[in-house]
Design a protein around this motif. Structure first.
Motif, PDB file in Angstrom:
ATOM      1  N   TYR A 150       7.683 -22.702  49.194  1.00 22.03           N
ATOM      2  CA  TYR A 150       8.100 -21.682  48.234  1.00 22.03           C
ATOM      3  C   TYR A 150       7.897 -22.174  46.806  1.00 22.03           C
ATOM      4  O   TYR A 150       7.363 -21.448  45.950  1.00 22.03           O
ATOM      5  CB  TYR A 150       9.565 -21.315  48.472  1.00 22.03           C
ATOM      6  CG  TYR A 150      10.091 -20.295  47.489  1.00 22.03           C
ATOM      7  CD1 TYR A 150       9.786 -18.948  47.635  1.00 22.03           C
ATOM      8  CD2 TYR A 150      10.883 -20.685  46.413  1.00 22.03           C
ATOM      9  CE1 TYR A 150      10.258 -18.007  46.727  1.00 22.03           C
ATOM     10  CE2 TYR A 150      11.352 -19.750  45.499  1.00 22.03           C
ATOM     11  CZ  TYR A 150      11.041 -18.414  45.666  1.00 22.03           C
ATOM     12  OH  TYR A 150      11.490 -17.493  44.757  1.00 22.03           O
ATOM     13  N   CYS A 151       8.323 -23.410  46.541  1.00 22.67           N
ATOM     14  CA  CYS A 151       8.166 -23.976  45.196  1.00 22.67           C
ATOM     15  C   CYS A 151       6.698 -24.028  44.788  1.00 22.67           C
ATOM     16  O   CYS A 151       6.363 -23.812  43.616  1.00 22.67           O
ATOM     17  CB  CYS A 151       8.782 -25.368  45.132  1.00 22.67           C
ATOM     18  SG  CYS A 151      10.585 -25.399  45.209  1.00 22.67           S
ATOM     19  N   TYR A 152       5.829 -24.305  45.750  1.00 20.68           N
ATOM     20  CA  TYR A 152       4.404 -24.339  45.444  1.00 20.68           C
ATOM     21  C   TYR A 152       3.937 -22.978  44.954  1.00 20.68           C
ATOM     22  O   TYR A 152       3.256 -22.870  43.924  1.00 20.68           O
ATOM     23  CB  TYR A 152       3.582 -24.753  46.674  1.00 20.68           C
ATOM     24  CG  TYR A 152       2.127 -24.395  46.513  1.00 20.68           C
ATOM     25  CD1 TYR A 152       1.306 -25.122  45.651  1.00 20.68           C
ATOM     26  CD2 TYR A 152       1.576 -23.293  47.172  1.00 20.68           C
ATOM     27  CE1 TYR A 152      -0.017 -24.769  45.448  1.00 20.68           C
ATOM     28  CE2 TYR A 152       0.252 -22.939  46.980  1.00 20.68           C
ATOM     29  CZ  TYR A 152      -0.541 -23.676  46.115  1.00 20.68           C
ATOM     30  OH  TYR A 152      -1.850 -23.301  45.904  1.00 20.68           O
ATOM     31  N   HIS A 153       4.285 -21.939  45.681  1.00 23.50           N
ATOM     32  CA  HIS A 153       3.760 -20.620  45.320  1.00 23.50           C
ATOM     33  C   HIS A 153       4.307 -20.115  43.990  1.00 23.50           C
ATOM     34  O   HIS A 153       3.548 -19.571  43.182  1.00 23.50           O
ATOM     35  CB  HIS A 153       4.047 -19.616  46.438  1.00 23.50           C
ATOM     36  CG  HIS A 153       3.150 -19.779  47.626  1.00 23.50           C
ATOM     37  ND1 HIS A 153       1.786 -19.629  47.547  1.00 23.50           N
ATOM     38  CD2 HIS A 153       3.419 -20.117  48.910  1.00 23.50           C
ATOM     39  CE1 HIS A 153       1.246 -19.848  48.739  1.00 23.50           C
ATOM     40  NE2 HIS A 153       2.216 -20.145  49.573  1.00 23.50           N
ATOM     41  N   VAL A 154       5.590 -20.299  43.747  1.00 19.41           N
ATOM     42  CA  VAL A 154       6.165 -19.709  42.533  1.00 19.41           C
ATOM     43  C   VAL A 154       6.031 -20.603  41.304  1.00 19.41           C
ATOM     44  O   VAL A 154       6.224 -20.132  40.178  1.00 19.41           O
ATOM     45  CB  VAL A 154       7.654 -19.334  42.734  1.00 19.41           C
ATOM     46  CG1 VAL A 154       7.800 -18.306  43.850  1.00 19.41           C
ATOM     47  CG2 VAL A 154       8.502 -20.563  43.021  1.00 19.41           C
ATOM     48  N   ALA A 155       5.695 -21.889  41.500  1.00 21.72           N
ATOM     49  CA  ALA A 155       5.625 -22.780  40.333  1.00 21.72           C
ATOM     50  C   ALA A 155       4.509 -23.809  40.415  1.00 21.72           C
ATOM     51  O   ALA A 155       3.833 -24.062  39.423  1.00 21.72           O
ATOM     52  CB  ALA A 155       6.965 -23.493  40.145  1.00 21.72           C
ATOM     53  N   GLY A 156       4.292 -24.414  41.581  1.00 21.07           N
ATOM     54  CA  GLY A 156       3.213 -25.396  41.687  1.00 21.07           C
ATOM     55  C   GLY A 156       1.861 -24.776  41.402  1.00 21.07           C
ATOM     56  O   GLY A 156       1.029 -25.355  40.683  1.00 21.07           O
ATOM     57  N   ALA A 157       1.636 -23.575  41.939  1.00 19.66           N
ATOM     58  CA  ALA A 157       0.362 -22.889  41.691  1.00 19.66           C
ATOM     59  C   ALA A 157       0.238 -22.498  40.222  1.00 19.66           C
ATOM     60  O   ALA A 157      -0.872 -22.477  39.670  1.00 19.66           O
ATOM     61  CB  ALA A 157       0.255 -21.646  42.583  1.00 19.66           C
ATOM     62  N   VAL A 158       1.364 -22.203  39.581  1.00 20.20           N
ATOM     63  CA  VAL A 158       1.345 -21.909  38.142  1.00 20.20           C
ATOM     64  C   VAL A 158       0.961 -23.165  37.361  1.00 20.20           C
ATOM     65  O   VAL A 158       0.186 -23.110  36.401  1.00 20.20           O
ATOM     66  CB  VAL A 158       2.702 -21.371  37.666  1.00 20.20           C
ATOM     67  CG1 VAL A 158       2.703 -21.191  36.147  1.00 20.20           C
ATOM     68  CG2 VAL A 158       3.031 -20.054  38.348  1.00 20.20           C
ATOM     69  N   GLY A 159       1.499 -24.321  37.780  1.00 19.19           N
ATOM     70  CA  GLY A 159       1.131 -25.576  37.131  1.00 19.19           C
ATOM     71  C   GLY A 159      -0.357 -25.839  37.205  1.00 19.19           C
ATOM     72  O   GLY A 159      -0.978 -26.281  36.225  1.00 19.19           O
ATOM     73  N   THR A 160      -0.942 -25.533  38.350  1.00 23.20           N
ATOM     74  CA  THR A 160      -2.385 -25.697  38.512  1.00 23.20           C
ATOM     75  C   THR A 160      -3.153 -24.775  37.572  1.00 23.20           C
ATOM     76  O   THR A 160      -4.137 -25.172  36.942  1.00 23.20           O
ATOM     77  CB  THR A 160      -2.785 -25.411  39.973  1.00 23.20           C
ATOM     78  OG1 THR A 160      -2.018 -26.264  40.841  1.00 23.20           O
ATOM     79  CG2 THR A 160      -4.263 -25.670  40.197  1.00 23.20           C
ATOM     80  N   MET A 161      -2.686 -23.531  37.453  1.00 24.08           N
ATOM     81  CA  MET A 161      -3.333 -22.590  36.542  1.00 24.08           C
ATOM     82  C   MET A 161      -3.181 -23.040  35.092  1.00 24.08           C
ATOM     83  O   MET A 161      -4.110 -22.912  34.287  1.00 24.08           O
ATOM     84  CB  MET A 161      -2.740 -21.188  36.739  1.00 24.08           C
ATOM     85  CG  MET A 161      -3.041 -20.582  38.096  1.00 24.08           C
ATOM     86  SD  MET A 161      -2.063 -19.091  38.433  1.00 24.08           S
ATOM     87  CE  MET A 161      -2.917 -17.891  37.434  1.00 24.08           C
ATOM     88  N   MET A 162      -2.017 -23.578  34.743  1.00 29.38           N
ATOM     89  CA  MET A 162      -1.817 -24.074  33.382  1.00 29.38           C
ATOM     90  C   MET A 162      -2.790 -25.203  33.070  1.00 29.38           C
ATOM     91  O   MET A 162      -3.319 -25.296  31.952  1.00 29.38           O
ATOM     92  CB  MET A 162      -0.372 -24.557  33.207  1.00 29.38           C
ATOM     93  CG  MET A 162       0.647 -23.454  33.066  1.00 29.38           C
ATOM     94  SD  MET A 162       0.484 -22.588  31.467  1.00 29.38           S
ATOM     95  CE  MET A 162       1.868 -21.436  31.570  1.00 29.38           C
ATOM     96  N   ALA A 163      -3.039 -26.067  34.048  1.00 30.07           N
ATOM     97  CA  ALA A 163      -4.005 -27.152  33.833  1.00 30.07           C
ATOM     98  C   ALA A 163      -5.394 -26.585  33.573  1.00 30.07           C
ATOM     99  O   ALA A 163      -6.124 -27.069  32.695  1.00 30.07           O
ATOM    100  CB  ALA A 163      -4.023 -28.079  35.048  1.00 30.07           C
TER     101      ALA A 163
END
Length: 333
Positions: A150-163
């Motif tokens: 769950y953390c990956y989808h709502v925030a980890g994937a956002v972190g990847t997009m921010m990078a």
């Protein structure tokens, strides 16, 4: 054959749905300033181009979250009925924005704009929307792996997009992994801070196995008799957070100075929230934990010297949960 050609002609695709970029950026800044003072403070350390792109991406994330949670600017959770329909709307508006068509919503038009500048795709967005779908399904984590998915989808994937927004090469998998770690750390801090708020909205992101281990009955975890045990679980979640936080700093070392400074500032601010919850123990949820202005300035100053030194400690061990592993969970093999 008699229809006017204008009816048959596909509308022209334009980044941002045809909106001028500057007003979109202004709207995006308003969104981050109202929705997350911590992110807003850290974002000011970026160079202008990166800063504006971060705001544009944040505006989409904030708008999606508000629609899904029935809230305004990350405020109190609203009515949770009809969530499935709201998630479908998020997906449709995101697709429309990526096609360069107007959405009548500046948050989605902002995503279309930043995607056109950085190469973000519908697949990238889908990884985030999948988290809203889990909430729509009434999903609850049974294991630690479920929590981290769950953390990956709502925030980890956002972190990847921010990078990606910061210019990290899509082929640089290790740096993207570390960006994902930072998102995971942020979300774990958010969850541990919001145990009480989530419970009031009928949500629980604490793994059921953790609650069973502490002999906490279902749905009773925020009741006064269990506050000591919840303090123990909050410390456990903060340890998870700190593992991903330490790993994220390895990736930050590869960024430009200003980007590194901004990322480390955000990491310190959010890490402080998680640690403050842990340190308050059973009293952590009597009032919402936040980081004041003076404390933020202190974290930004400390991050400056950390970014200047640029010599992050190598963690004793890397986090158990990886981006690839988490992204694959729940998908057909």
């Amino acid at each position: 054959m008699l229809a006017p050609s204008a009816i048959l002609r596909r509308p022209t695709s334009r980044a941002g749905g045809g909106r001028f970029r500057e007003p979109l950026v202004d709207k995006a800044y308003d969104a981050i300033a109202e929705g997350s003072k911590s992110f807003a403070a850290a974002s000011m350390l970026f160079d202008r181009t990166t800063r504006e792109r971060v705001w544009l991406l944040y505006a989409w994330c904030r708008r999606c979250d508000d629609i899904a949670d029935g809230q305004t600017a990350g405020g109190e959770l609203g009515d949770q009925s009809g969530l499935e329909g709201r998630v479908r709307a998020i997906r449709a508006l995101t697709r429309t924005a990526l096609e360069g068509q107007p959405t009548a919503d500046p948050g989605f038009d902002a995503f279309g704009q930043v995607a056109s500048e950085t190469g973000l795709t519908l697949e990238d967005a889908d990884e985030v929307i999948a988290g809203f779908e889990l909430d729509a399904e009434g999903w609850r984590p049974r294991t630690e792996a479920d929590l981290m998915r769950y953390c990956y989808h709502v925030a980890g994937a956002v972190g990847t997009m921010m990078a990606r927004v910061m210019g990290v090469d899509p082929a640089d998998e290790d740096t993207l992994d570390r960006a994902c770690d930072l998102g995971l750390a942020f979300q774990l801090a958010n969850i541990v801070r919001d145990f009480d708020e989530d419970d009031a909205a009928g949500r629980c992101y604490i793994p059921a196995e953790w609650l069973v281990e502490e002999d906490i009955p279902p749905g009773q975890h925020m009741k006064p008799p269990y506050r000591f045990k919840m303090a123990k679980l909050s410390a456990r979640m903060v340890r998870l957070m700190e593992g991903h936080e330490a790993a994220a700093k390895l990736g930050a070392a590869r960024l430009s100075f200003r980007q590194r400074w901004a990322v480390l500032s955000a990491a310190r601010i959010y890490g402080a929230i998680g640690r403050k919850v842990r340190d308050r123990g059973q009293l952590a949820w009597n009032s919402r934990v936040h980081t004041g202005r003076v404390a933020k300035v202190g974290h930004v100053a400390a991050a400056f010297w950390e970014a200047l030194r640029n010599n992050p400690d190598q963690p004793d061990e890397m986090p158990r949960w990886t981006r690839r592993e988490l992204a694959a969970m729940g998908k057909p093999s």
